[in-house]
Design an enzyme around this catalytic site. Structure first.
Site, PDB file in Angstrom:
ATOM      1  N   ASN A   9      -4.901   0.877  -6.216  1.00 54.15           N
ATOM      2  CA  ASN A   9      -3.732   0.842  -6.757  1.00 54.15           C
ATOM      3  C   ASN A   9      -3.924   0.006  -8.218  1.00 54.15           C
ATOM      4  O   ASN A   9      -3.924  -1.106  -8.282  1.00 54.15           O
ATOM      5  CB  ASN A   9      -2.708   0.014  -5.995  1.00 54.15           C
ATOM      6  CG  ASN A   9      -1.360  -0.223  -6.893  1.00 54.15           C
ATOM      7  OD1 ASN A   9      -1.157   0.434  -7.737  1.00 54.15           O
ATOM      8  ND2 ASN A   9      -0.362  -0.952  -6.160  1.00 54.15           N
ATOM      9  N   LYS A  11      -2.158  -0.078 -10.746  1.00 52.74           N
ATOM     10  CA  LYS A  11      -0.657  -0.422 -11.479  1.00 52.74           C
ATOM     11  C   LYS A  11      -0.711   0.032 -12.603  1.00 52.74           C
ATOM     12  O   LYS A  11      -1.040   1.009 -13.149  1.00 52.74           O
ATOM     13  CB  LYS A  11      -0.626  -1.926 -11.035  1.00 52.74           C
ATOM     14  CG  LYS A  11      -0.806  -2.577  -9.664  1.00 52.74           C
ATOM     15  CD  LYS A  11      -0.382  -3.757  -9.361  1.00 52.74           C
ATOM     16  CE  LYS A  11      -0.754  -4.185  -7.856  1.00 52.74           C
ATOM     17  NZ  LYS A  11      -0.238  -5.459  -7.604  1.00 52.74           N
ATOM     18  N   HIS A  97       6.457   0.001  -2.813  1.00 49.41           N
ATOM     19  CA  HIS A  97       5.744  -1.203  -3.372  1.00 49.41           C
ATOM     20  C   HIS A  97       6.510  -2.061  -3.592  1.00 49.41           C
ATOM     21  O   HIS A  97       7.468  -2.157  -4.314  1.00 49.41           O
ATOM     22  CB  HIS A  97       4.802  -0.772  -4.566  1.00 49.41           C
ATOM     23  CG  HIS A  97       3.654  -1.939  -4.787  1.00 49.41           C
ATOM     24  ND1 HIS A  97       3.924  -3.120  -5.330  1.00 49.41           N
ATOM     25  CD2 HIS A  97       2.164  -2.156  -4.309  1.00 49.41           C
ATOM     26  CE1 HIS A  97       2.860  -4.298  -5.295  1.00 49.41           C
ATOM     27  NE2 HIS A  97       1.839  -3.401  -4.770  1.00 49.41           N
ATOM     28  N   GLU A  99       6.486  -4.524  -5.960  1.00 53.37           N
ATOM     29  CA  GLU A  99       6.892  -4.549  -7.090  1.00 53.37           C
ATOM     30  C   GLU A  99       8.054  -3.377  -7.742  1.00 53.37           C
ATOM     31  O   GLU A  99       8.802  -3.724  -8.596  1.00 53.37           O
ATOM     32  CB  GLU A  99       5.520  -4.284  -8.040  1.00 53.37           C
ATOM     33  CG  GLU A  99       4.829  -5.342  -8.085  1.00 53.37           C
ATOM     34  CD  GLU A  99       3.314  -5.304  -8.196  1.00 53.37           C
ATOM     35  OE1 GLU A  99       2.967  -4.253  -8.780  1.00 53.37           O
ATOM     36  OE2 GLU A  99       2.374  -6.070  -7.755  1.00 53.37           O
ATOM     37  N   GLU A 169       1.604  -5.091   3.036  1.00 53.60           N
ATOM     38  CA  GLU A 169       1.126  -6.250   1.749  1.00 53.60           C
ATOM     39  C   GLU A 169       2.298  -7.271   1.804  1.00 53.60           C
ATOM     40  O   GLU A 169       3.219  -7.262   1.186  1.00 53.60           O
ATOM     41  CB  GLU A 169       1.424  -5.484   0.393  1.00 53.60           C
ATOM     42  CG  GLU A 169       0.511  -4.036   0.654  1.00 53.60           C
ATOM     43  CD  GLU A 169       0.112  -3.634  -0.888  1.00 53.60           C
ATOM     44  OE1 GLU A 169      -0.962  -3.455  -1.285  1.00 53.60           O
ATOM     45  OE2 GLU A 169       0.937  -3.480  -1.903  1.00 53.60           O
ATOM     46  N   GLY A 175      -1.888 -10.411  -5.740  1.00 51.52           N
ATOM     47  CA  GLY A 175      -2.342 -10.924  -6.865  1.00 51.52           C
ATOM     48  C   GLY A 175      -2.350 -12.219  -7.250  1.00 51.52           C
ATOM     49  O   GLY A 175      -2.462 -12.908  -8.081  1.00 51.52           O
ATOM     50  N   SER A 215      -4.570  -9.267  -2.452  1.00 49.89           N
ATOM     51  CA  SER A 215      -5.889 -10.367  -2.871  1.00 49.89           C
ATOM     52  C   SER A 215      -7.012  -9.658  -1.781  1.00 49.89           C
ATOM     53  O   SER A 215      -7.825 -10.660  -1.538  1.00 49.89           O
ATOM     54  CB  SER A 215      -5.455 -11.678  -2.692  1.00 49.89           C
ATOM     55  OG  SER A 215      -4.592 -11.860  -3.674  1.00 49.89           O
TER      56      SER A 215
HETATM   57  P1  PGA Z   1      -3.794  -7.038  -5.232  1.00 49.73           P
HETATM   58  O1  PGA Z   1      -2.639  -6.214  -5.315  1.00 49.73           O
HETATM   59  O2  PGA Z   1      -5.091  -6.737  -4.602  1.00 49.73           O
HETATM   60  O3  PGA Z   1      -4.119  -7.399  -6.546  1.00 49.73           O
HETATM   61  O4  PGA Z   1      -3.319  -8.627  -4.411  1.00 49.73           O
HETATM   62  C1  PGA Z   1      -2.604  -5.378  -4.034  1.00 49.73           C
HETATM   63  C2  PGA Z   1      -1.064  -4.395  -4.432  1.00 49.73           C
HETATM   64  O5  PGA Z   1      -0.164  -4.996  -4.872  1.00 49.73           O
HETATM   65  O6  PGA Z   1      -1.374  -3.141  -3.873  1.00 49.73           O
END
Ligand code: PGA
Length: 252
Positions: A9, A11, A97, A99, A169, A175, A215
């Site tokens: 992903n 982003k 997601h 976000e 998630e 992140g 992460s």
């Molecule tokens: P990350 O994000 O691996 O940077 O923690 C995962 C995601 O939001 O899909």
């Protein structure tokens, strides 16, 4: 038998040339890797879909958008429809997601509409769910995750649901460098599979790919992927370097 999947992903990262370069590197590494135990997908910005499609072998690397509109077409300035995504050649879309839910106020009802439009247009859906730190700490996390899944996916038929991949998630792990422990993740994955079994039956539940995200990196992927209900990962930060991403792809 359900598939193992490792999906990147990206982003809101990379320009088109940078994204094309990254996709080329992933594609070459996947082509060179013998006997991969998982499907590989790159989840790229809308602007990159067509250009990335041209440099990957879609027999080996899947292509995902990170969102689509909850309307079919028309006067929705700035939106991108599921049909538009499908017309680029993409075969997946990431929906729900945290976000998008958090920063763009996407509700369960909107996600239900997006899921329907994605499926109608032949896209497979990577549907994200997961709890906040507060929900983890106050013990409501299973209720939250259950509601996210029920409210946007349980109207589907078992046949439609075959095109859904779930991504668990935990928001507190995205992140942040804080991964859920493999036991914490396994507990939720088993819980999700149980919910699916109750609603769709044991066969559908058993056939559903459930990814972990938050992460995930080459160092922790082997332990996570060794768990019986963890069928791969949705990878943010570590998907932006081909070597890191491949370190996770080869963790199976
Ligand atoms: P990350 O994000 O691996 O940077 O923690 C995962 C995601 O939001 O899909």
């Amino acid at each position: 038998m359900r598939k193992n999947i490792v999906a990147g992903n990206w982003k809101m990262n990379t320009t088109v040339p940078e994204g094309v370069q990254l996709a080329k590197e992933v594609n070459e590494a996947v082509a060179a890797a013998a006997d991969l135990k998982c499907d590989v997908i790159v989840g790229v910005p809308f602007t990159h879909l067509t250009a990335v499609k041209d440099v990957i072998d879609m027999g080996k690397v899947g292509l995902a958008a990170q969102n689509c509109a909850n309307h079919t077409s028309g006067a929705y300035t700035g939106e991108v429809s599921a049909a538009m995504v499908a017309s680029t050649g993409a075969n997946y879309v990431i929906l729900g997601h945290s976000e998008r839910r958090g920063y763009y106020n996407e509700t369960a009802e909107m996600l239900k509409e997006k899921v329907d439009l994605a499926l109608e247009n032949g896209l497979k859906v990577i549907f994200c769910c997961g709890e906040s730190l507060e929900e983890r700490e106050n013990g409501s996390f299973k209720d939250v995750i259950g509601a996210e899944i029920r409210d946007s996916l349980f109207h589907l038929s078992a046949e439609q649901f075959a095109n859904i991949v779930i991504a668990y998630e935990p928001i507190w792990a995205i992140g942040t460098g804080k991964t859920a422990t493999s036991d914490q993740a396994q507990e939720i994955h088993a819980f999700i599979r149980g919910l699916l079994a109750e609603h769709f039956g044991a066969q559908v539940a058993d056939d559903t790919t459930i990814l972990y995200g938050g992460s995930c990196k080459p160092s922790n992927a082997p332990e996570l992927f060794a768990k019986p209900d963890i069928d791969g990962g949705l990878i943010g930060g570590a998907s932006l370097k081909a070597a890191d991403f491949m370190g996770i792809v080869t963790a199976f």
